[in-house]
Structure formats: C-alpha cells, structure tokens
Design an enzyme around this catalytic site. Sequence first.
Site, PDB file in Angstrom:
ATOM      1  CD  GLN A 125      -9.250  16.947 -30.321  1.00 33.07           C
ATOM      2  OE1 GLN A 125      -8.967  16.100 -29.452  1.00 33.07           O
ATOM      3  NE2 GLN A 125      -8.508  18.011 -30.516  1.00 33.07           N
ATOM      4  N   GLY A 126     -12.739  15.149 -33.878  1.00 32.54           N
ATOM      5  CA  GLY A 126     -12.374  14.558 -35.168  1.00 32.54           C
ATOM      6  C   GLY A 126     -11.399  15.448 -35.918  1.00 32.54           C
ATOM      7  CB  SER A 128      -5.748  12.702 -35.810  1.00 31.08           C
ATOM      8  OG  SER A 128      -5.281  13.469 -34.741  1.00 31.08           O
ATOM      9  CB  SER A 160     -10.376   9.980 -27.375  1.00 28.87           C
ATOM     10  OG  SER A 160      -9.016  10.003 -27.681  1.00 28.87           O
ATOM     11  CD  GLU A 243      -6.050  17.827 -27.175  1.00 25.66           C
ATOM     12  OE1 GLU A 243      -6.423  18.420 -28.216  1.00 25.66           O
ATOM     13  OE2 GLU A 243      -5.834  16.615 -27.139  1.00 25.66           O
TER      14      GLU A 243
HETATM   15  C1  LIG Z   1      -4.042   9.060 -26.153  1.00 29.33           C
HETATM   16  C2  LIG Z   1      -4.305   9.782 -27.444  1.00 29.33           C
HETATM   17  C3  LIG Z   1      -5.582  10.245 -27.724  1.00 29.33           C
HETATM   18  C4  LIG Z   1      -5.835  10.921 -28.910  1.00 29.33           C
HETATM   19  N1  LIG Z   1      -7.110  11.360 -29.165  1.00 29.33           N
HETATM   20  C5  LIG Z   1      -7.369  12.024 -30.298  1.00 29.33           C
HETATM   21  C6  LIG Z   1      -8.693  12.497 -30.575  1.00 29.33           C
HETATM   22  O1  LIG Z   1      -9.632  12.296 -29.786  1.00 29.33           O
HETATM   23  N2  LIG Z   1      -8.915  13.158 -31.734  1.00 29.33           N
HETATM   24  C7  LIG Z   1      -7.922  13.404 -32.627  1.00 29.33           C
HETATM   25  O2  LIG Z   1      -8.198  14.043 -33.633  1.00 29.33           O
HETATM   26  N3  LIG Z   1      -6.650  12.953 -32.414  1.00 29.33           N
HETATM   27  C8  LIG Z   1      -6.363  12.283 -31.271  1.00 29.33           C
HETATM   28  N4  LIG Z   1      -5.084  11.822 -31.030  1.00 29.33           N
HETATM   29  C9  LIG Z   1      -4.104  11.937 -32.098  1.00 29.33           C
HETATM   30  C10 LIG Z   1      -2.975  12.867 -31.861  1.00 29.33           C
HETATM   31  O3  LIG Z   1      -3.412  14.187 -31.869  1.00 29.33           O
HETATM   32  C11 LIG Z   1      -1.975  12.541 -32.972  1.00 29.33           C
HETATM   33  O4  LIG Z   1      -1.362  11.358 -32.541  1.00 29.33           O
HETATM   34  C12 LIG Z   1      -1.004  13.594 -33.222  1.00 29.33           C
HETATM   35  O5  LIG Z   1      -1.634  14.601 -33.956  1.00 29.33           O
HETATM   36  C13 LIG Z   1       0.235  13.037 -33.934  1.00 29.33           C
HETATM   37  O6  LIG Z   1      -0.118  12.512 -35.170  1.00 29.33           O
HETATM   38  P1  LIG Z   1       0.364  11.065 -35.662  1.00 29.33           P
HETATM   39  O7  LIG Z   1       0.030  10.085 -34.590  1.00 29.33           O
HETATM   40  O8  LIG Z   1      -0.210  10.865 -36.996  1.00 29.33           O
HETATM   41  O9  LIG Z   1       1.938  11.121 -35.730  1.00 29.33           O
HETATM   42  P2  LIG Z   1       2.853  11.736 -36.877  1.00 29.33           P
HETATM   43  O10 LIG Z   1       2.411  13.105 -37.201  1.00 29.33           O
HETATM   44  O11 LIG Z   1       2.938  10.747 -37.988  1.00 29.33           O
HETATM   45  O12 LIG Z   1       4.248  11.803 -36.128  1.00 29.33           O
HETATM   46  C14 LIG Z   1       5.026  10.629 -35.890  1.00 29.33           C
HETATM   47  C15 LIG Z   1       6.365  11.062 -35.360  1.00 29.33           C
HETATM   48  O13 LIG Z   1       7.066  11.893 -36.313  1.00 29.33           O
HETATM   49  C16 LIG Z   1       7.421  13.134 -35.731  1.00 29.33           C
HETATM   50  N5  LIG Z   1       7.265  14.214 -36.704  1.00 29.33           N
HETATM   51  C17 LIG Z   1       6.151  14.511 -37.404  1.00 29.33           C
HETATM   52  N6  LIG Z   1       6.377  15.536 -38.241  1.00 29.33           N
HETATM   53  C18 LIG Z   1       7.660  15.904 -38.069  1.00 29.33           C
HETATM   54  C19 LIG Z   1       8.493  16.925 -38.647  1.00 29.33           C
HETATM   55  N7  LIG Z   1       8.027  17.749 -39.582  1.00 29.33           N
HETATM   56  N8  LIG Z   1       9.758  17.008 -38.212  1.00 29.33           N
HETATM   57  C20 LIG Z   1      10.243  16.191 -37.277  1.00 29.33           C
HETATM   58  N9  LIG Z   1       9.517  15.206 -36.695  1.00 29.33           N
HETATM   59  C21 LIG Z   1       8.239  15.072 -37.081  1.00 29.33           C
HETATM   60  C22 LIG Z   1       6.467  13.321 -34.558  1.00 29.33           C
HETATM   61  O14 LIG Z   1       7.034  14.150 -33.544  1.00 29.33           O
HETATM   62  C23 LIG Z   1       6.287  11.890 -34.065  1.00 29.33           C
HETATM   63  O15 LIG Z   1       7.329  11.504 -33.230  1.00 29.33           O
HETATM   64  C24 LIG Z   1      -4.799  11.134 -29.851  1.00 29.33           C
HETATM   65  C25 LIG Z   1      -3.520  10.670 -29.563  1.00 29.33           C
HETATM   66  C26 LIG Z   1      -3.258  10.010 -28.387  1.00 29.33           C
HETATM   67  C27 LIG Z   1      -1.857   9.516 -28.128  1.00 29.33           C
END
Ligand SMILES: Cc1cc2nc3c(=O)[nH]c(=O)nc-3n(C[C@H](O)[C@H](O)[C@H](O)COP(=O)(O)OP(=O)(O)OC[C@H]3O[C@@H](n4cnc5c(N)ncnc54)[C@H](O)[C@@H]3O)c2cc1C
Length: 296
Positions: A125-126, A128, A160, A243
């Site tokens: 899944q591409g 993020s 992932s 999902e």
């Molecule tokens: C085990 C695992 C597998 C994953 N696999 C995939 C995958 O296969 N493909 C894929 O595309 N993605 C994948 N992801 C990514 C996941 O979808 C992202 O981690 C998610 O979209 C959150 O983005 P970020 O990590 O950039 O965090 P951010 O968006 O940077 O958020 C960081 C923190 O800030 C908070 N926050 C963000 N915006 C706001 C706001 N406006 N107001 C208040 N708080 C806020 C969030 O709640 C969080 O606590 C995976 C994640 C995990 C943990």
Amino acid sequence: MDLTFSEKETAFRDELRGWLADNPPSPEPTDGGEDANYAWRRDWQRKLYDAGWAAPGWPAEYGGRGASLTESAIYFEEIGRARVPLPANVLGLLLGGPTLMVWGTDEQKDRFLAPILSAEEIWCQGFSEPDAGSDLASLKTRAVKDGDGWVVTGQKVWTSGAQYSKWCMLVARTDAEAAKHKGLTYFLMDMEQDAIQVRPLRQITGESEFNELFIEDAWIAGDCLVGGVGNGWKVALTTLMNERAGLAFFLQVRLRRLLDDLIDEAAARGLLEDDVVADKLGALHVKTEILRLTAY
Ligand SMILES: Cc1cc2nc3c(=O)[nH]c(=O)nc-3n(C[C@H](O)[C@H](O)[C@H](O)COP(=O)(O)OP(=O)(O)OC[C@H]3O[C@@H](n4cnc5c(N)ncnc54)[C@H](O)[C@@H]3O)c2cc1C
C-alpha cells in the site's frame, strides 16, 4: 448491541476452529531471517487458499465464502485464538481485493483477484509519504500522462511488505491545480521495475516490516488506473475502510493474545499479588477490551 452469535455464525466458527485444529501451519522457521518467515506465511496462505479459507469475506464468485461482517470478525478471532499467522498477502486480501471489487473494471477483477487469493502476487500500500501521513491528501508523488500510460515520480514511506510485493496500491497527484483531495488518482503500480527502489526501515526489534520507496519515472500502464482520473481520494477511502474493518480487527486480537501471555507470565512469577503490577495489568485489560468492542 447484542454480540451473541446466531446458529449460522456458531456453525461457521466451529467449522473454522475444527479446520485450524486439524491443519496447523508448518513450524515457524527459526533461521533464514525475515525472508524465510515470509515464505512460511506464503505457504500458510496457500494452505488456507486450498481449503477456501484465505478470504472468507470475499464473495463466492471471487473465491471467498461470502462471509458476513460478523463471520469475518469471527475469522480473525479464531486465527488469533489458534495462534496462527496472518496470510502473507494480507494487504491484497483485506485491502486491495475489496477495493477492486468496488472500483475495478471486469478486466481488472479477472486479472488481479485470483493471484491475490492464491498468494501468487503480493500487494503493498503506497499511500503515506514523509510529509503526508495523517494529512494524506497533501501527498506530492506525481503521475503524468504519457501516451497510453503514466509516469510516476515521488517518495513513499512505511510501505509494509514492499520488498515482497508485485503490486502497489499507489495514490498519486495527477492534477496540481485542483483542490488537494480532487487532484489525486489511484493506480496499481508494478513493483518489478528499476525505477522503483525499496529501502527497508530497520525497527527497534531488528525487523524491517516496512520500507521507503523511491520512485523515479516509474511506468504505469493505462489499464492499471482504478476508479477514474481525479477520483483517487474516494478509492483510497474504500481501501482505508477495509483496513479498519479487517486488519484493525485482527490487530486487536493479537494485542489481546500478547496481554494474555503477559498476565500468565506475571501469574507464574507470583506478581499478581503486587498491587502496582495488578493495577497496570487491569488498566491494560480495560484498554484492550475497549479496542475489541470498538472493533466490533
Ligand atoms: C505498523 C504500521 C504499518 C504501516 N503500513 C503502511 C503501509 O503499508 N502503507 C502506507 O501507506 N502507510 C503505512 N503506515 C503509515 C500510517 O498510515 C501512518 O503512520 C499514518 O498515516 C500517520 O502518519 P505519520 O506517521 O506521518 O504521522 P503524522 O501524520 O506526522 O502524525 C504524528 C502525530 O501527530 C498527530 N497529528 C497529526 N495531525 C494532527 C492534527 N491536525 N491535529 C492534531 N494532531 C495531529 C497524530 O495523531 C500523531 O500522533 C503504517 C504505519 C504503521 C504504524
């Protein structure tokens, strides 16, 4: 809300429970690292597939059992209860397949669904990106029309299983002028091309569950676009809804399993009499139950 199972649901559970008891996976490999572990999960999916248990929630016409939502929940609970792994192609089975069933053309369904089910083709899944996580619609990966297809450039993160994947559900920007949710399109990108570099991200556990993708002029054929140009946000939401209902349901089962192990371990060491340990385990129990009921 009444979560008591109906007779049909209980029969579904008993059949699956019996099958899992009679058909355990082969022992988990102890060496060979993550690649060996992945091959083991792929074999496990083939075994599920041969018995019609790879994706019970899929309609029968696509090789599933037409299981209801409650039966699908039972499926994940029983997989957790039997302590067997999830099938290798979990993202194809739970996210990609169901998305194609809603948005795909007949040709796409014919081409892609069967190899997802049999684990012949693994999916990732591409979505993020480094600056587009929670705010997914701000993503910057670009797809530009070129003859019959599209040329893609950008970066994805947390992908992932990308290192094992043949296909990637890719959301890319096809119109930089449109409002941010409207300029997106959903593609199926063939991962087997030099224009895509997969770099594993090493976790604190030592494993590399997910990766960074560096995409430089990758090619996507015109018939690998899903749901129409500019409609990517809606198609992506279908993927994300699946999902939540599928993968998230299993993950809370796994968490319950880990907590039960922890409680057993604490009991074995005589620590349940310790008020601090008992309080903490109690709090974890409540949180886990909340997750389970929320998942239902
Ligand atoms: C085990 C695992 C597998 C994953 N696999 C995939 C995958 O296969 N493909 C894929 O595309 N993605 C994948 N992801 C990514 C996941 O979808 C992202 O981690 C998610 O979209 C959150 O983005 P970020 O990590 O950039 O965090 P951010 O968006 O940077 O958020 C960081 C923190 O800030 C908070 N926050 C963000 N915006 C706001 C706001 N406006 N107001 C208040 N708080 C806020 C969030 O709640 C969080 O606590 C995976 C994640 C995990 C943990």
